[in-house]
Scaffold this motif. Structure first.
Motif, short mmCIF file in Angstrom:
data_model
loop_
_atom_site.label_atom_id
_atom_site.label_comp_id
_atom_site.label_asym_id
_atom_site.label_seq_id
_atom_site.Cartn_x
_atom_site.Cartn_y
_atom_site.Cartn_z
N UNK A 173 0.85 -1.20 0.00
CA UNK A 173 0.00 0.00 0.00
C UNK A 173 0.88 1.25 0.00
N UNK A 174 0.52 2.22 -0.84
CA UNK A 174 1.27 3.48 -0.85
C UNK A 174 1.08 4.22 0.46
N UNK A 175 2.12 4.90 0.86
CA UNK A 175 2.09 5.65 2.12
C UNK A 175 0.92 6.63 2.18
N UNK A 176 0.62 7.29 1.06
CA UNK A 176 -0.45 8.30 1.09
C UNK A 176 -1.84 7.68 1.31
N UNK A 177 -1.95 6.38 1.06
CA UNK A 177 -3.23 5.72 1.31
C UNK A 177 -3.29 5.09 2.70
N UNK A 178 -2.18 5.17 3.40
CA UNK A 178 -2.13 4.51 4.71
C UNK A 178 -1.85 5.49 5.85
N UNK A 179 -0.80 6.29 5.67
CA UNK A 179 -0.36 7.12 6.80
C UNK A 179 -1.31 8.28 7.08
N UNK A 180 -1.15 8.86 8.26
CA UNK A 180 -2.00 9.98 8.68
C UNK A 180 -1.85 11.13 7.69
N UNK A 181 -2.96 11.65 7.16
CA UNK A 181 -2.87 12.76 6.21
C UNK A 181 -2.23 13.99 6.87
N UNK A 182 -1.58 14.80 6.03
CA UNK A 182 -0.84 15.97 6.52
C UNK A 182 -1.71 16.94 7.30
N UNK A 183 -2.95 17.07 6.90
CA UNK A 183 -3.79 18.11 7.53
C UNK A 183 -4.37 17.68 8.88
N UNK A 184 -4.03 16.49 9.34
CA UNK A 184 -4.51 16.09 10.67
C UNK A 184 -3.65 16.74 11.76
N UNK A 185 -4.31 17.38 12.70
CA UNK A 185 -3.65 18.05 13.83
C UNK A 185 -3.35 16.99 14.90
N UNK A 186 -2.08 16.64 15.00
CA UNK A 186 -1.73 15.52 15.89
C UNK A 186 -1.93 15.84 17.37
N UNK A 203 -8.76 0.44 20.97
CA UNK A 203 -7.80 0.89 19.95
C UNK A 203 -7.71 2.40 19.77
N UNK A 204 -8.32 3.20 20.71
CA UNK A 204 -8.34 4.65 20.52
C UNK A 204 -6.93 5.21 20.30
N UNK A 205 -5.97 4.69 21.07
CA UNK A 205 -4.62 5.26 21.00
C UNK A 205 -3.71 4.55 20.00
N UNK A 206 -4.29 3.65 19.22
CA UNK A 206 -3.47 2.90 18.28
C UNK A 206 -3.60 3.54 16.90
N UNK A 207 -2.58 4.29 16.51
CA UNK A 207 -2.68 5.06 15.26
C UNK A 207 -2.89 4.14 14.06
N UNK A 208 -2.26 2.94 14.10
CA UNK A 208 -2.39 2.04 12.95
C UNK A 208 -3.84 1.58 12.79
N UNK A 346 -13.64 12.63 5.00
CA UNK A 346 -12.19 12.87 5.08
C UNK A 346 -11.93 14.30 5.56
N UNK A 347 -12.71 15.24 5.06
CA UNK A 347 -12.54 16.65 5.43
C UNK A 347 -12.78 16.89 6.93
N UNK A 348 -13.64 16.07 7.52
CA UNK A 348 -13.94 16.27 8.95
C UNK A 348 -12.86 15.70 9.86
N UNK A 349 -12.02 14.83 9.33
CA UNK A 349 -10.94 14.26 10.14
C UNK A 349 -11.37 13.24 11.17
N UNK A 350 -12.59 12.77 11.09
CA UNK A 350 -13.13 11.89 12.14
C UNK A 350 -12.50 10.50 12.23
N UNK A 351 -11.71 10.13 11.20
CA UNK A 351 -10.98 8.86 11.33
C UNK A 351 -9.88 8.99 12.40
#
Ligand code: GDP
Ligand code: MN
Length: 438
Positions: A173-186, A203-208, A346-351
């Motif tokens: 899987x490409x990183x852009x389809x897996x990793x946290x999107x740039x616009x997410x406020x960590x 799993x709340x604290x499990x980023x994967x 996706x725009x809401x960031x709820x994932x």
């Protein structure tokens, strides 16, 4: 699993119901159900459908609600058990394709799993059972995906357990389809997940896990490896299949115009999808033309078996198909309503700011945009993913099932019986034709 929210929350929810007419007796509930049915068959009117999405399924209030909840759970459990106690074998439709048919295994389909290298034993176990019960007869290709490269050891284990001519795709899987999107406020992610963790959301604290839910919601069907496939049967490590499937399940989907097949339907942890319903309703109001007038609205607006879920999410039962098993027509996921809905979510960031699962996301899309007659409960497919099972009965003397599950037992844990949403699906989403299919 889901924590209770206390009586105060339930009371709050019930005040909300008082805005519609107050009803309490079974007769009144029946009347309400009848009027729902009338509405469904009215000519297509966006306003009508939106109204329906803003109302709870059951208008009931005050102290009556607690009694009604208990009564409903008993009734629902009975309905479920009765149906699964009927001995069945396979769908009663013409044209099932069997092992020796020249077109057996010729559906445009693949069996797919997202899996990590470390889970090789567990996915081998799943594939072994699926081969025994189904795929040795039909030889559908497997597609395994991972955000890391599969090791040679992993690949060898899989290919060596299968016949040499069986196709297996190993996809990275490409990183852009897996990793946290740039616009997410960590920072916001961490704060919110500390809270969800305190609320005991798994799993709340499990980023994967968040990555996985986003991937299965909106990314997996865009992977190049699936470009030329129409149907995907999703499997997971550590699941079980207990009965033979003697017909080509993918061609059954196609021949009978099914776009989605499932085995289990549950309530979700409402803390994980607190804002999902309001965000979804916002999308639907902007795009009412995407609504399907034969959508499974009752199933998502059911508010009595677990009223605290409906309340906490501001109007969503949290009923969903358990997507760890799903047979899906990718054309539905690639359709404009589904894709636009994904953009909106996706725009809401709820994932990340919540822990939206791919199961409620997929299920809301199906309930809103698909015709419920195109969604199929595979009653005949005996399936287990801890701690839930879909286990049908077989006719006397049948050797279709291996006896490793108990017919009609949804969970071995009695306190989990309340998590079963299938009775609501049976009552409100299945036509006579569907009920008679087995
Ligand atoms: P649960 O069923 O909700 O408890 O979640 P699972 O742990 O079973 O994960 C769901 C699916 O995603 C399974 O197929 C897992 O193998 C897969 N999965 C979960 N996390 C990861 C991950 O970090 N990487 C990969 N490659 N697969 C994952
Ligand atoms: Mn799982």
């Amino acid at each position: 699993s889901n924590s209770t929210t206390g009586d105060a929350k339930v009371d709050e929810a019930l005040i909300h119901y008082q805005e519609s007419q107050l009803t309490s007796s079974e007769d009144e509930i029946k009347k309400l159900e009848d009027s729902e049915i009338e509405q469904t068959s009215m000519p297509f009117e966006d306003d009508n459908l939106i109204n329906k999405l803003e109302r709870p399924l059951y208008a009931i209030s005050g102290a009556e609600a607690a009694n009604a909840s208990n009564a409903l759970l008993l009734e629902n459990t009975e309905i479920y058990k009765k149906l699964l106690d009927e001995p069945i074998t396979e769908p009663k439709v013409g044209g099932l394709i069997r092992e020796n048919d020249p077109v057996a295994g010729k559906g445009n389909a693949t069996i797919m799993a997202l899996v990590q290298n470390k889970d090789v034993d567990a996915i081998v176990g799943t594939i072994q059972q699926l081969e025994e019960k189904f795929n040795a007869k039909f030889a559908y290709p497997y597609t395994l995906m991972n955000e890391e490269y599969f090791t040679d050891e992993f690949k060898n284990r899989i290919t060596s357990m299968l016949p040499v001519d069986r196709v297996v795709h190993f996809a990275k899987i490409d990183s852009e389809d897996w990793d946290v999107p740039e616009d997410i406020d960590m920072k916001k992610y961490k704060e919110n997940m500390n809270q969800l963790d305190r609320d005991s959301v798994q799993y709340a604290k499990k980023i994967s896990y968040h990555n996985m839910c986003r991937f299965y919601s909106s990314k997996f069907y865009h992977q190049d490896v699936l470009n030329n496939y129409k149907y995907v049967w999703r499997i997971e490590p550590n699941v079980n299949f207990y009965c033979d499937i003697d017909y080509d399940i993918f061609q059954f989907m196609e021949e009978n115009q099914k776009i989605y097949g499932f085995t289990l339907s549950l309530y979700d942890s409402p803390q994980s999808v607190r804002s999902l319903w309001n965000v979804t309703l916002g999308f639907v109001k902007e795009n009412p033309h995407y609504l399907n007038r034969n959508g499974a609205f009752e199933w998502i607006k059911e508010n009595l078996q677990k009223p605290e879920n409906f309340n906490m999410t501001d109007g969503y039962s949290t009923c969903h198909f358990w997507t760890n098993f799903e047979i899906v027509d990718l054309d539905f996921l690639r359709s404009e309503p589904y894709e636009k809905y994904m953009d909106h979510l996706e725009k809401q960031g709820g994932f990340y700011y919540e822990r939206w699962g791919d199961a409620p996301v997929r299920s809301l899309a199906l309930a809103l945009f698909a015709d419920k007659s195109q969604i199929h409960w595979f009653r005949d497919v005996a399936y287990h993913h801890f701690p839930y099972t879909n286990c049908p009965s077989s006719p006397m003397g049948s050797r279709r099932c291996d006896g490793k599950c108990t017919p009609g037992v949804f969970s071995a844990y009695d306190n989990l019986i309340v998590e079963n949403c299938l009775p609501t699906w049976i009552k409100y989403s299945m036509s006579e034709e569907q009920l008679d299919m087995y």
